[in-house]
Design an enzyme around this catalytic site. Sequence first.
Site, short mmCIF file in Angstrom:
data_model
loop_
_atom_site.label_atom_id
_atom_site.label_comp_id
_atom_site.label_asym_id
_atom_site.label_seq_id
_atom_site.Cartn_x
_atom_site.Cartn_y
_atom_site.Cartn_z
N ASP A 309 0.86 -1.18 0.00
CA ASP A 309 0.00 0.00 0.00
C ASP A 309 0.91 1.23 0.00
O ASP A 309 1.99 1.22 0.57
CB ASP A 309 -0.88 -0.01 1.25
CG ASP A 309 -1.74 1.23 1.35
OD1 ASP A 309 -2.46 1.51 0.39
OD2 ASP A 309 -1.68 1.91 2.39
N GLU A 350 -2.74 17.92 6.23
CA GLU A 350 -2.47 18.72 5.04
C GLU A 350 -2.71 20.20 5.33
O GLU A 350 -1.91 21.07 4.94
CB GLU A 350 -3.36 18.25 3.88
CG GLU A 350 -3.01 16.88 3.34
CD GLU A 350 -3.67 15.77 4.15
OE1 GLU A 350 -4.34 16.07 5.16
OE2 GLU A 350 -3.49 14.59 3.77
N PHE A 379 -14.52 21.66 5.02
CA PHE A 379 -14.45 20.89 3.78
C PHE A 379 -15.68 20.00 3.67
O PHE A 379 -16.16 19.43 4.64
CB PHE A 379 -13.19 20.02 3.77
CG PHE A 379 -13.11 19.10 2.58
CD1 PHE A 379 -12.65 19.57 1.36
CD2 PHE A 379 -13.52 17.78 2.68
CE1 PHE A 379 -12.58 18.73 0.26
CE2 PHE A 379 -13.46 16.93 1.59
CZ PHE A 379 -12.99 17.41 0.37
N SER A 380 -16.18 19.90 2.44
CA SER A 380 -17.34 19.04 2.17
C SER A 380 -17.02 18.17 0.96
O SER A 380 -16.43 18.65 -0.03
CB SER A 380 -18.59 19.89 1.89
OG SER A 380 -19.60 19.09 1.31
N ALA A 381 -17.40 16.91 1.05
CA ALA A 381 -17.19 16.00 -0.08
C ALA A 381 -18.05 16.41 -1.27
O ALA A 381 -17.76 16.03 -2.41
CB ALA A 381 -17.52 14.57 0.33
N MET A 385 -14.43 21.76 -1.43
CA MET A 385 -13.72 22.99 -1.06
C MET A 385 -13.86 23.24 0.44
O MET A 385 -14.76 22.71 1.10
CB MET A 385 -14.29 24.20 -1.81
CG MET A 385 -14.07 24.21 -3.30
SD MET A 385 -14.64 25.79 -4.03
CE MET A 385 -16.39 25.80 -3.58
N SER A 386 -12.95 24.04 0.96
CA SER A 386 -13.07 24.59 2.31
C SER A 386 -12.60 26.04 2.22
O SER A 386 -12.10 26.47 1.18
CB SER A 386 -12.21 23.80 3.30
OG SER A 386 -10.84 23.90 2.95
N LYS A 401 -10.37 27.25 -0.94
CA LYS A 401 -9.24 26.37 -1.25
C LYS A 401 -9.81 24.98 -1.52
O LYS A 401 -10.61 24.46 -0.74
CB LYS A 401 -8.28 26.31 -0.06
CG LYS A 401 -7.13 25.31 -0.19
CD LYS A 401 -6.47 25.06 1.17
CE LYS A 401 -7.40 24.24 2.06
NZ LYS A 401 -6.82 23.97 3.40
#
Length: 694
Positions: A309, A350, A379-381, A385-386, A401
């Site tokens: 992995d 990150e 942040f949202s899937a 963005m956040s 971003k």
Amino acid sequence: MQKSISFLDKSILNQAIVASFAKLSPAHLWRNPVMAIVAIGAVVCTAIFFMDVANSRFSGFDLQINLWLWFTVLFANFAEAIAEGRGKARADSLKKTRAHSTANRVRQINDTQFESIPADQLREDDLVVCVTGDMIPGDGEVVSGIASVDESAITGESAPVIRESGGDRSAVTGGTRVLSDRIVIKITAAQGNTFMDRMISLVEGAKRQLTPNEVALSVLLISLTAIFILAVFTLPAAAKFVASEGNTRIDLSMIVLVSLLVCLIPTTIAALLSAIGISGMERLIRFNVIAMSGKAIESAGDIDVLLLDKTGTITLGNRAAASLIVAPGIEAYELADVAQLASLSDETPEGRSIVVYCKENFQLRARQIADLHGKFIPFSAVTRMSGFDLATGNKTRLIRKGAAHAVKAHVESLGGKFPPAIDEAVDAISKRGGTPLVVSDDARVLGVIELKDVVKGGIKERFEQLRKMGIRTVMITGDNPLTAAAIAAEAGVDDFVAQATPESKLVKLREEQKNGALVAMIGDGTNDAPALAQADVGVAMNSGTQVAREAGNMVDLDSNPTKLIEIVEIGKQLLMTRGALTTFSIANDIAKYFAILPAIFVTLYATDSIPGPLSVLNVMRLSSPHSALLSAVIFNALIIPLLIPLALKGVKYRPLGADLVLRNNLLIYGLGGLVAPFVGIKLIDMVISLTGVV
């Protein structure tokens, strides 16, 4: 790396001597049928000796035979006890790390009130809080917070590690210590079944089972023993026939027959077989790898393909900000300032790396969230963005971003344009294996943040070593093909599989196995668990999830993917050691046949004036049949402790082909096994003759 424990340690020797006698119990002896036969023979000979003494028929020869038969059994027990003693010494050092402690149990993650209870009362799914200085009370997963943890108690490595909620670095082990910050842990293993408990059990060797090769070799040894039992105990009938024909009578008492049997059956390898297996596991532990079975170690010696992995295995596991690429007409400082603002509330590794990068490279001070006015956008899937809606006077700046396509859609919805140069930068970063995050301020695109997976240092050279050992490396990752190709090239793997899922990892592994390859899998995440369970050798990183550690049949305490080099070498060393000592033992037995049989049966079919036909084979000219037999029994007993160091240390592994290994085995251990009995038995016979003990 764990400290080596010498078998010459006085405490280990003393314990092994005591254990050698304890292992004389029938329940233990029957685990090794060959040595059980020797023990039965010793019991029979001892009974005969005492009956003869009771009838005033004392024999110094019979007494010495009895003593050396018992020494043979005790030396075999001693070899196993020494190997177990080294493991128990290491287990004792592990037990010292499990001091009695308390646990601060909470009902919910955000609770500030906790209940202090003894750690041994914890149950699965309990939540506990650990702060700076606390001993982690049990195995679990970090469900809230981040902390620096001292894992030297189990890894021997003094450098602390980071454990945090989410991702593949959330697993913690009971007995380790929190050095900073606060974390909430969900207990995943009840007391008595923790990773440390299993380590101690495995190190002590209590659950070690015979491997397939050991089983096959045991069957061979038992078969040879059965053949020699039939051969030896048909000799009285032959001797009776010789006597009836008027030839010289041969003394074939029960003690002589038992002694002859013990010299002929493969006692050497039978005595050392268990010690070889136990010491193989102990050598692996020395490299901070826990094997759940001896079979896994043996399989490692024959590995053809290694699947790895990427995240947390080849790379450090967290992407970090590596560079900023500005849009046309934008100053780098402005991009850094906005990028830092967009990341202040981002608690991911990150996000934190972006804040640190901007601070260190652009001298931006660490701003406090409380000093800012506005609304943070998590942040949202869905939006990908956040950011931060920053209130400045009567205006609100929409700072964002995120993924390039998401930011592009956001900017265009505000009437802005997405610069072609940014598209080119995004593509270039992707091709290099990085992750691009585009930064915008209202309708303006300011530039791109390049996040990069950090490949672990020295890993390329280690993969080259695996290649020389004939092992093909395959990286498996969920990244897109461009990113995967770049990481694969930097790490130096032979092949890669991109956009992988847990199912596709399993499919790839089964394909390799279907093609006849023995496959090792290294992973650390929950998504690696199915492949780890399917692999011939599944090595789970200790820094990974509990599920991964449960699925693998080995756990690397150092979480170093290139540790497979040591694992393979130890596996090959284990196989080579067993093969070398088996070769020596069989050659040894063959030599003993030619050394003692002619001496014992030199008068077979002889007449009063003509020597028997076997006399021409009596090349050693041993003093007498009794001296020949006693010398062989003594040599047979002494060769076992003399070979213990080799069984424990193992034959040195060199990356040679199978033909060269076989040739070396035959030359060194085959030829050595043939010569040693002739030299040893003759020297012992000379001593016996000089001392006149027979």
